[in-house]
Design a protein around this motif. Structure first.
Motif, PDB file in Angstrom:
ATOM      1  N   PHE A 169       0.814  -1.211   0.000  1.00  0.00           N
ATOM      2  CA  PHE A 169       0.000   0.000   0.000  1.00  0.00           C
ATOM      3  C   PHE A 169       0.853   1.270   0.000  1.00  0.00           C
ATOM      4  O   PHE A 169       0.673   2.152  -0.840  1.00  0.00           O
ATOM      5  N   ASN A 172       3.721   1.150  -2.916  1.00  0.00           N
ATOM      6  CA  ASN A 172       3.262   0.780  -4.249  1.00  0.00           C
ATOM      7  C   ASN A 172       1.951   1.490  -4.590  1.00  0.00           C
ATOM      8  O   ASN A 172       1.947   2.488  -5.307  1.00  0.00           O
ATOM      9  N   TYR A 173       0.843   1.020  -4.055  1.00  0.00           N
ATOM     10  CA  TYR A 173      -0.469   1.515  -4.489  1.00  0.00           C
ATOM     11  C   TYR A 173      -0.624   3.021  -4.304  1.00  0.00           C
ATOM     12  O   TYR A 173      -1.118   3.716  -5.202  1.00  0.00           O
ATOM     13  N   TYR A 174      -0.241   3.539  -3.148  1.00  0.00           N
ATOM     14  CA  TYR A 174      -0.433   4.967  -2.875  1.00  0.00           C
ATOM     15  C   TYR A 174       0.720   5.841  -3.373  1.00  0.00           C
ATOM     16  O   TYR A 174       0.669   7.061  -3.255  1.00  0.00           O
ATOM     17  N   PRO A 177       1.727   4.980  -9.941  1.00  0.00           N
ATOM     18  CA  PRO A 177       0.439   5.050 -10.651  1.00  0.00           C
ATOM     19  C   PRO A 177      -0.073   3.731 -11.230  1.00  0.00           C
ATOM     20  O   PRO A 177      -1.279   3.595 -11.452  1.00  0.00           O
ATOM     21  N   ARG A 179      -0.592   0.449 -10.332  1.00  0.00           N
ATOM     22  CA  ARG A 179      -1.626  -0.363  -9.682  1.00  0.00           C
ATOM     23  C   ARG A 179      -2.917   0.435  -9.485  1.00  0.00           C
ATOM     24  O   ARG A 179      -4.017  -0.129  -9.547  1.00  0.00           O
ATOM     25  N   ARG A 180      -2.811   1.757  -9.264  1.00  0.00           N
ATOM     26  CA  ARG A 180      -4.030   2.560  -9.115  1.00  0.00           C
ATOM     27  C   ARG A 180      -4.789   2.639 -10.436  1.00  0.00           C
ATOM     28  O   ARG A 180      -6.020   2.725 -10.443  1.00  0.00           O
ATOM     29  N   THR A 184      -9.042   0.409  -9.726  1.00  0.00           N
ATOM     30  CA  THR A 184      -9.559   1.765  -9.598  1.00  0.00           C
ATOM     31  C   THR A 184     -10.020   2.128  -8.185  1.00  0.00           C
ATOM     32  O   THR A 184     -10.254   3.295  -7.888  1.00  0.00           O
ATOM     33  N   THR A 185     -10.166   1.144  -7.327  1.00  0.00           N
ATOM     34  CA  THR A 185     -10.436   1.412  -5.914  1.00  0.00           C
ATOM     35  C   THR A 185      -9.457   0.608  -5.073  1.00  0.00           C
ATOM     36  O   THR A 185      -8.979  -0.449  -5.506  1.00  0.00           O
ATOM     37  N   VAL A 186      -9.167   1.092  -3.891  1.00  0.00           N
ATOM     38  CA  VAL A 186      -8.236   0.373  -3.020  1.00  0.00           C
ATOM     39  C   VAL A 186      -8.825  -0.961  -2.587  1.00  0.00           C
ATOM     40  O   VAL A 186      -8.099  -1.927  -2.344  1.00  0.00           O
ATOM     41  N   TYR A 189      -7.829  -3.526  -5.022  1.00  0.00           N
ATOM     42  CA  TYR A 189      -6.430  -3.913  -4.822  1.00  0.00           C
ATOM     43  C   TYR A 189      -6.295  -4.821  -3.605  1.00  0.00           C
ATOM     44  O   TYR A 189      -5.536  -5.792  -3.632  1.00  0.00           O
ATOM     45  N   TYR A 241      -5.308   5.599   5.704  1.00  0.00           N
ATOM     46  CA  TYR A 241      -4.444   4.419   5.684  1.00  0.00           C
ATOM     47  C   TYR A 241      -4.813   3.450   6.802  1.00  0.00           C
ATOM     48  O   TYR A 241      -4.777   2.232   6.608  1.00  0.00           O
TER      49      TYR A 241
END
Length: 291
Positions: A169, A172-174, A177, A179-180, A184-186, A189, A241
């Motif tokens: 998270f 990577n995700y946050y 770009p 994985r986001r 399209t939503t956490v 993921y 988070y």
């Protein structure tokens, strides 16, 4: 001192669970994960994600930095000692140890890694699939040195510690770009990571692991870097988070229940330390001697 040892109660609960479940027979501690349990593997790979310099290790025996992302020992070390094994769990890539040392405990973890292979690419660290390959190699060496019967006993009766997920998270995700854009939503993921977690757990089960402690996410919005960057909220915890951590941990808990039902002989424990760690951050005075 009424709550000074609250954190240790979490580890004691883990120890008691496995002691009761199988007469305390734990011949080895075997570790997978990230910086929360890496005992020095990153010292031996070309990555910037290292902690082999001061002030790391200042409270370790002799005050030397070991590659642990800590001032001293890490949870896996304490758990190993609690089971009457050695006081530290050595890193698999450390050439100063051999298979006889690893027979009672070994760490495959790599700081900066995650369930997602893309996470390990951020700092060029060991991906989780490679940790599993090291585990396979470890089993071959164990059988060659100790024989099949003894090696199989260690593999089956060992306690496996898995602590991983935060980097997926925060690093990577946050942060990046790709994985986001893909998820399209956490929440999507999170579901992707749960699938990877299930695949990993099934894989090491197929390789012989039976007693596994699966650690969920900490209140990652309260980690020092996240608070330091949270200027607009006066360096408080990042609630978004923390909410994600709670949501992901709930999904991990359901996965634990599912696999315990589906896999014969599996003893998978949901070792969720979120609330304890949040208490340390939000009520630090409770952990000071004399309070």
């Amino acid at each position: 001192m009424r709550t000074k040892y609250t954190l240790f109660l979490f580890f004691i609960e883990l120890v008691v669970h496995f002691s009761i479940s199988n007469s305390g027979k734990v011949p080895a501690i075997i570790v997978f994960g990230d910086s929360s349990v890496d005992s020095g593997n990153n010292n031996f790979i070309p990555t910037i994600a290292k902690s082999n310099f001061e002030p790391y290790g200042r409270d370790f025996p002799n005050g030397n930095p070991t590659g642990r992302f800590s001032n001293g020992r890490i949870p896996s070390d304490f758990i190993s000692e609690a089971f009457g094994l050695k006081s530290i769990v050595p890193a698999y890539l450390d050439p100063s140890y051999d298979i006889y040392d690893f027979a009672t405990g070994v760490c495959f973890a790599s700081a900066g890694t995650g369930y997602d292979n893309a996470t390990s690419n951020v700092a060029d660290v060991i991906p989780l699939w490679k940790e599993v390959e090291f585990y396979k190699d470890y089993q071959k060496k164990l059988r060659a040195c100790l024989g099949d019967e003894k090696a199989n006993e260690i593999v089956k009766e060992a306690l496996y510690l898995v602590s991983i997920g935060t980097n997926d998270f925060l690093e990577n995700y946050y942060t990046l770009p790709d994985r986001r854009a893909q998820f399209t939503t956490v929440q999507k993921y999170e579901d992707f990571l749960i699938g990877l977690a299930e695949n990993f757990l099934r894989k090491i089960y197929d390789l012989g692991a039976r007693k596994i402690s699966l650690t969920g996410l900490p209140p990652m919005g309260c980690l020092p870097l996240e608070r330091a960057l949270n200027i607009m909220d006066l360096h408080g915890c990042v609630d978004e988070y923390n909410d994600v951590a709670l949501e992901f941990n709930a999904k991990l808990g359901r996965l634990v229940t599912k696999l315990n039902k589906k896999l014969p002989g599996f003893q998978l424990v949901d070792a969720n330390g979120y609330n304890i760690l949040l208490q340390i951050v939000t009520q630090p005075s409770h952990f000071v001697s004399g309070t």
